[in-house]
Design a protein around this motif. Sequence first.
Motif, PDB file in Angstrom:
ATOM      1  N   THR A 149      -0.212  14.545   2.668  1.00 58.85           N
ATOM      2  CA  THR A 149      -0.346  13.260   1.039  1.00 58.85           C
ATOM      3  C   THR A 149      -0.874  14.304  -0.540  1.00 58.85           C
ATOM      4  O   THR A 149      -1.800  14.522   0.001  1.00 58.85           O
TER       5      THR A 149
ATOM      6  N   ARG B 101       0.877  -1.256   0.238  1.00 58.15           N
ATOM      7  CA  ARG B 101      -0.308  -0.330   0.176  1.00 58.15           C
ATOM      8  C   ARG B 101       1.279   1.087  -0.093  1.00 58.15           C
ATOM      9  O   ARG B 101       1.693   1.535   0.620  1.00 58.15           O
TER      10      ARG B 101
ATOM     11  N   PHE C 266       2.019   6.078  -0.822  1.00 56.32           N
ATOM     12  CA  PHE C 266       1.476   7.071  -1.441  1.00 56.32           C
ATOM     13  C   PHE C 266       2.540   8.149  -1.250  1.00 56.32           C
ATOM     14  O   PHE C 266       3.360   7.614  -0.601  1.00 56.32           O
TER      15      PHE C 266
ATOM     16  N   PRO D 260      -1.227   2.513  11.418  1.00 51.30           N
ATOM     17  CA  PRO D 260      -0.420   2.097  11.321  1.00 51.30           C
ATOM     18  C   PRO D 260       1.019   2.977  10.990  1.00 51.30           C
ATOM     19  O   PRO D 260       1.259   3.698  12.300  1.00 51.30           O
TER      20      PRO D 260
ATOM     21  N   TYR E 150       4.540   3.645   8.628  1.00 55.26           N
ATOM     22  CA  TYR E 150       4.434   4.564   7.565  1.00 55.26           C
ATOM     23  C   TYR E 150       6.690   4.286   7.275  1.00 55.26           C
ATOM     24  O   TYR E 150       7.324   3.790   8.740  1.00 55.26           O
TER      25      TYR E 150
ATOM     26  N   PHE F 191      -3.010   9.193  -2.694  1.00 63.20           N
ATOM     27  CA  PHE F 191      -2.496   8.305  -2.414  1.00 63.20           C
ATOM     28  C   PHE F 191      -2.806   6.596  -3.249  1.00 63.20           C
ATOM     29  O   PHE F 191      -3.685   6.703  -4.295  1.00 63.20           O
TER      30      PHE F 191
ATOM     31  N   ARG G  79      -7.011  11.035  14.997  1.00 67.37           N
ATOM     32  CA  ARG G  79      -8.381   9.871  14.006  1.00 67.37           C
ATOM     33  C   ARG G  79      -9.633   9.501  15.098  1.00 67.37           C
ATOM     34  O   ARG G  79      -8.782   9.293  16.455  1.00 67.37           O
TER      35      ARG G  79
ATOM     36  N   SER H 152       3.100   1.767   3.968  1.00 69.84           N
ATOM     37  CA  SER H 152       2.192   2.075   4.861  1.00 69.84           C
ATOM     38  C   SER H 152       1.863   0.839   4.985  1.00 69.84           C
ATOM     39  O   SER H 152       0.682   0.139   4.465  1.00 69.84           O
TER      40      SER H 152
ATOM     41  N   HIS I 217       2.907  13.899   8.244  1.00 65.06           N
ATOM     42  CA  HIS I 217       2.982  14.099   6.677  1.00 65.06           C
ATOM     43  C   HIS I 217       0.994  14.673   5.954  1.00 65.06           C
ATOM     44  O   HIS I 217       0.341  14.955   6.369  1.00 65.06           O
TER      45      HIS I 217
ATOM     46  N   THR J  64       0.167  -1.158   8.468  1.00 65.74           N
ATOM     47  CA  THR J  64      -1.771  -1.338   9.128  1.00 65.74           C
ATOM     48  C   THR J  64      -0.831  -2.693  10.294  1.00 65.74           C
ATOM     49  O   THR J  64      -1.334  -3.752  10.218  1.00 65.74           O
TER      50      THR J  64
HETATM   51  P1  ATP Z   1      -4.987   3.836   9.132  1.00 67.77           P
HETATM   52  O1  ATP Z   1      -5.983   4.110   8.056  1.00 67.77           O
HETATM   53  O2  ATP Z   1      -3.946   2.633   9.136  1.00 67.77           O
HETATM   54  O3  ATP Z   1      -5.868   4.075   9.929  1.00 67.77           O
HETATM   55  P2  ATP Z   1      -3.722   5.994   7.560  1.00 67.77           P
HETATM   56  O4  ATP Z   1      -4.551   6.487   6.916  1.00 67.77           O
HETATM   57  O5  ATP Z   1      -2.613   7.093   7.926  1.00 67.77           O
HETATM   58  O6  ATP Z   1      -4.421   5.082   8.413  1.00 67.77           O
HETATM   59  P3  ATP Z   1      -3.433   4.504   4.547  1.00 67.77           P
HETATM   60  O7  ATP Z   1      -4.618   4.574   5.047  1.00 67.77           O
HETATM   61  O8  ATP Z   1      -2.266   3.792   4.264  1.00 67.77           O
HETATM   62  O9  ATP Z   1      -2.877   4.539   6.127  1.00 67.77           O
HETATM   63  O10 ATP Z   1      -3.517   6.142   4.150  1.00 67.77           O
HETATM   64  C1  ATP Z   1      -1.989   6.658   3.823  1.00 67.77           C
HETATM   65  C2  ATP Z   1      -2.164   8.006   3.588  1.00 67.77           C
HETATM   66  O11 ATP Z   1      -3.128   8.399   2.160  1.00 67.77           O
HETATM   67  C3  ATP Z   1      -3.141   9.178   4.514  1.00 67.77           C
HETATM   68  O12 ATP Z   1      -2.582  10.002   4.856  1.00 67.77           O
HETATM   69  C4  ATP Z   1      -4.663   8.737   4.382  1.00 67.77           C
HETATM   70  O13 ATP Z   1      -5.605   9.923   4.901  1.00 67.77           O
HETATM   71  C5  ATP Z   1      -3.824   8.619   2.575  1.00 67.77           C
HETATM   72  N1  ATP Z   1      -5.218   7.663   2.187  1.00 67.77           N
HETATM   73  C6  ATP Z   1      -5.777   6.947   2.288  1.00 67.77           C
HETATM   74  N2  ATP Z   1      -7.071   7.060   1.572  1.00 67.77           N
HETATM   75  C7  ATP Z   1      -6.651   7.143   0.514  1.00 67.77           C
HETATM   76  C8  ATP Z   1      -7.480   7.863  -0.148  1.00 67.77           C
HETATM   77  N3  ATP Z   1      -8.755   7.033  -0.402  1.00 67.77           N
HETATM   78  N4  ATP Z   1      -7.825   8.634  -0.734  1.00 67.77           N
HETATM   79  C9  ATP Z   1      -6.979   9.285  -0.926  1.00 67.77           C
HETATM   80  N5  ATP Z   1      -5.823   9.859   0.322  1.00 67.77           N
HETATM   81  C10 ATP Z   1      -6.251   8.298   0.596  1.00 67.77           C
END
Ligand code: ATP
Length: 169
Positions: A41, A2, A4, A160, A162, A44, A126, A153, A39, A155
């Motif tokens: 983003t 996964r 980003f 999470p 990174y 993604f 969160r 990323s 961070h 989990t």
């Molecule tokens: P978790 O989902 O395990 O609670 P997380 O959101 O930090 O933790 P990821 O879901 O892997 O981890 O996301 C990594 C980054 O990408 C984060 O900044 C998250 O907000 C962003 N992100 C995740 N899903 C999407 C999406 N569908 N569209 C845009 N950004 C996303």
Amino acid sequence: MRLFLALEPPPELRARLGALADIARARCGGRRVSDASLHLTLAFLGEVEAAQAEALVAWLQGETPAGGEWHLDCWGAFRRPGIVWVGGRTPDPALTALQARLWDGLERLGHGGRPSRFMPHVTLLRRSRHLSTEALPPVELAWRWRRLTLLRSFTLDDGPRYEVLARSA
Ligand code: ATP
Ligand code: MG
């Protein structure tokens, strides 16, 4: 895996964002993002095969963004996931252009998922249940950025984690 693309805050800003996260956590509850995970983003990518990840690493290492300075001056919240964030009140042209250019490159590499809109933000909490951010102190931060980071990323049980895969030149 996964993946980003993101900007990582320089150390001093990371500490300041962490301090804001502590203040927000005391008022809003939820899970505080660790300093190491803070961070912005930019894109993604979701699940990516190993070969695609290698191509992304090579592509990113050849990118040379001009850089910019992003001004953070507001709090915000995303209701459903209970996210509390900090960001900018007005769109930042340099970040908007960067995100668009990155997605142009990503699409050329065969990646989909370009979002219809881009709302730059730094998640601090969160699963917060108290999303009223009015009483939080004013935000006034500047983020000088240049390098982009490709992150993987994971989990884990406690949230999470990174891992840096590559950075731009
Ligand atoms: P978790 O989902 O395990 O609670 P997380 O959101 O930090 O933790 P990821 O879901 O892997 O981890 O996301 C990594 C980054 O990408 C984060 O900044 C998250 O907000 C962003 N992100 C995740 N899903 C999407 C999406 N569908 N569209 C845009 N950004 C996303
Ligand atoms: Mg997520």
